[in-house]
Scaffold this motif. Structure first.
Motif, PDB file in Angstrom:
ATOM      1  N   UNK A 159       0.845  -1.195   0.000  1.00 35.45           N
ATOM      2  CA  UNK A 159       0.000   0.000   0.000  1.00 35.45           C
ATOM      3  C   UNK A 159       0.876   1.240   0.000  1.00 35.45           C
ATOM      4  N   UNK A 160       1.128   1.787  -1.192  1.00 33.40           N
ATOM      5  CA  UNK A 160       1.995   2.953  -1.319  1.00 33.40           C
ATOM      6  C   UNK A 160       1.400   4.195  -0.675  1.00 33.40           C
ATOM      7  N   UNK A 165       6.057  11.807   3.265  1.00 32.03           N
ATOM      8  CA  UNK A 165       7.330  12.527   3.307  1.00 32.03           C
ATOM      9  C   UNK A 165       7.082  14.001   3.602  1.00 32.03           C
ATOM     10  N   UNK A 166       8.167  14.710   3.866  1.00 29.04           N
ATOM     11  CA  UNK A 166       8.113  16.165   4.113  1.00 29.04           C
ATOM     12  C   UNK A 166       8.912  16.853   3.016  1.00 29.04           C
ATOM     13  N   UNK A 202      13.533  14.569  -0.348  1.00 26.62           N
ATOM     14  CA  UNK A 202      12.522  14.920   0.647  1.00 26.62           C
ATOM     15  C   UNK A 202      12.528  13.907   1.788  1.00 26.62           C
ATOM     16  N   UNK A 203      12.419  14.398   3.025  1.00 25.87           N
ATOM     17  CA  UNK A 203      12.526  13.544   4.208  1.00 25.87           C
ATOM     18  C   UNK A 203      11.374  12.548   4.265  1.00 25.87           C
ATOM     19  N   UNK A 204      11.715  11.293   4.349  1.00 23.61           N
ATOM     20  CA  UNK A 204      10.733  10.211   4.420  1.00 23.61           C
ATOM     21  C   UNK A 204      10.331   9.983   5.868  1.00 23.61           C
ATOM     22  N   UNK A 234       8.826   4.506  -3.838  1.00 25.64           N
ATOM     23  CA  UNK A 234       9.601   5.551  -3.165  1.00 25.64           C
ATOM     24  C   UNK A 234      10.060   6.624  -4.147  1.00 25.64           C
ATOM     25  N   UNK A 235      10.428   6.203  -5.327  1.00 20.99           N
ATOM     26  CA  UNK A 235      10.881   7.175  -6.325  1.00 20.99           C
ATOM     27  C   UNK A 235       9.753   8.128  -6.699  1.00 20.99           C
ATOM     28  N   UNK A 236       8.567   7.583  -6.871  1.00 24.03           N
ATOM     29  CA  UNK A 236       7.419   8.423  -7.228  1.00 24.03           C
ATOM     30  C   UNK A 236       7.095   9.413  -6.112  1.00 24.03           C
ATOM     31  N   UNK A 237       7.184   8.963  -4.872  1.00 25.66           N
ATOM     32  CA  UNK A 237       6.863   9.832  -3.740  1.00 25.66           C
ATOM     33  C   UNK A 237       7.918  10.902  -3.526  1.00 25.66           C
TER      34      UNK A 237
END
Length: 276
Positions: A159-160, A165-166, A202-204, A234-237
């Motif tokens: 579930x992406x 992230x910030x 961006x901070x995860x 993760x790359x998309x986010x």
């Protein structure tokens, strides 16, 4: 829809061949999963390798005396095919009563056969047990997120949307967890592993990453495809400057599989974790 691996010997009762037989190896095309992920097989958004370790490797010298050894195998992430793991185990077993003159001969034969199945050059190194004994067990880099206080009840589908992230905060960090678990898509057998994420961007949110990884707990897919899904989500986010995702899985049947995916080229040391 039938999984491509269902045409293989995976999950089926089989006899064990003890004379060298390269025809036992079975390829699984990567392109079907790449299409499902919506990525172009001719322009992959990552580079990387699948590192296999074979702990049950044996053959006969010309005199008939057995040899035991270990092997490290590196399959390029862009290769057209995954090598199906049960077929690989059966192939290795077929070496047991076969005669080879030297370590170099076994290494050359394995590299040739695995390259033919993967569809891209596969590197093989044969190690003596004395050589393997010098390789230390290590810990994954960075921060372990396993003590994050989370509540989760979803385990059967990655579930992406759990990932957060910030964007206003840019960081460079390494995170890892030992709570990765997925299942074989054909047999349902559990695959246990540790996951590491190294990124700059961006901070995860650490707790969100842990919840996301745990959502794989009953998901059925191959090791390589689980790591690719995690990388892509993760790359998309994050839209990071750099991103590397790798997993160190526990062995089954004398083999472990350790996929690495990254936005950039890596110098990879094949260092084992305590559970490996």
């Amino acid at each position: 829809m039938q999984h491509p691996a269902e045409e293989s010997l995976l999950g089926k009762q089989t006899g064990y061949v003890t004379q060298y037989d390269a025809s036992l190896l079975f390829p699984i095309e990567r392109r079907f999963k790449w299409q499902a992920f919506g990525i172009d097989e001719n322009n992959l958004p990552y580079q990387g390798v699948d590192i296999w370790n074979a702990y049950e490797l044996s053959w006969l010298l010309p005199s008939g005396k057995p040899v035991v050894a270990m092997a490290e195998i590196r399959v390029p992430a862009h290769s057209p095919n995954i090598i199906e793991s049960k077929s690989f185990k059966l192939y290795l077993n077929s070496l047991n009563q076969s005669r080879f003159a030297s370590f170099a001969e076994v290494q050359a034969v394995m590299s040739r056969d695995l390259t033919a199945i993967a569809g891209a050059p596969v590197q093989v190194w044969i190690k003596t047990l004395a050589q393997a004994a010098t390789e230390a067990v290590v810990e994954l880099p960075g921060i372990c997120i396993d003590e994050q206080d989370i509540a989760i009840s979803q385990y059967d589908q990655p579930n992406a949307s759990l990932l957060q992230c910030r964007p206003s905060k840019q960081v460079k960090e390494s995170l890892h967890t030992h709570l990765l678990r997925s299942s074989c898509p054909v047999t349902g057998q559990p695959d246990w592993g540790s996951l590491c994420v190294e990124y700059q961007g961006a901070a995860l949110c650490h707790a969100s990453l842990l919840a996301y990884v745990i959502s794989f707990r009953q998901h059925q897919d191959f090791h390589e495809q689980c790591v690719e899904r995690i990388f892509l989500d993760l790359y998309q986010l994050l839209q990071p400057q750099k991103l590397t995702v790798f997993a160190r899985y526990l062995r089954r049947g004398g083999l472990d599989i350790n996929p690495y995916r990254s936005t950039h080229s890596l110098e990879l040391a094949n260092t084992r974790l305590v559970r490996q």
